[in-house]
Design a protein around this motif. Structure first.
Motif, short mmCIF file in Angstrom:
data_model
loop_
_atom_site.label_atom_id
_atom_site.label_comp_id
_atom_site.label_asym_id
_atom_site.label_seq_id
_atom_site.Cartn_x
_atom_site.Cartn_y
_atom_site.Cartn_z
N THR A 143 4.36 6.67 57.60
CA THR A 143 5.76 6.26 57.70
C THR A 143 5.93 5.06 58.63
N LYS A 144 5.19 5.04 59.73
CA LYS A 144 5.31 3.93 60.67
C LYS A 144 4.81 2.63 60.05
N ILE A 145 3.61 2.65 59.53
CA ILE A 145 3.03 1.44 58.97
C ILE A 145 3.71 1.06 57.66
N GLY A 146 3.92 2.01 56.79
CA GLY A 146 4.51 1.73 55.49
C GLY A 146 5.89 1.11 55.60
N THR A 147 6.72 1.68 56.45
CA THR A 147 8.08 1.16 56.63
C THR A 147 8.07 -0.26 57.13
N PHE A 148 7.26 -0.52 58.15
CA PHE A 148 7.26 -1.86 58.74
C PHE A 148 6.59 -2.89 57.83
N ILE A 149 5.61 -2.48 57.05
CA ILE A 149 5.01 -3.41 56.10
C ILE A 149 6.01 -3.80 55.02
N VAL A 150 6.76 -2.83 54.52
CA VAL A 150 7.78 -3.13 53.51
C VAL A 150 8.84 -4.05 54.10
N LEU A 151 9.29 -3.77 55.31
CA LEU A 151 10.28 -4.63 55.96
C LEU A 151 9.72 -6.03 56.19
N ALA A 152 8.45 -6.12 56.57
CA ALA A 152 7.83 -7.43 56.81
C ALA A 152 7.72 -8.22 55.51
#
Length: 85
Positions: free
Chosen positions: A61-70
């Protein structure tokens, strides 16, 4: 958060007014979001290598969310720079 959130709100209100300040702040905020999205997976890799245990759900959730936002930030940043006249 004390810097990013107010800056984002100022940027939004200035973009609604079509003010030049909004157009200056927008690419800065999008660049910061892109850099955070790049650095967070690297940070997580180093945390795991050091031995800090993270549950798989937190990692995803931490990495996935921020990668999508990036990726969204990068897309809109590129689109912004292409439309500059």
């Amino acid at each position: 958060m004390e810097i990013i959130a107010p800056t984002a709100l100022i940027c939004l209100s200035e973009l609604k007014k079509r003010s030049s300040v909004g157009y200056i702040l927008l690419p800065l905020l999008l660049t910061v979001c892109t850099i955070v999205g790049i650095m967070l997976p690297i940070q997580t890799i180093f945390q795991i290598k050091v031995g800090i245990s993270l549950p798989i759900g937190a990692i995803v959730t931490k990495i996935g969310t921020f990668i999508v936002l990036a990726l969204f930030a990068l897309y809109f940043n590129l689109k912004f720079y292409k439309n500059i006249r």
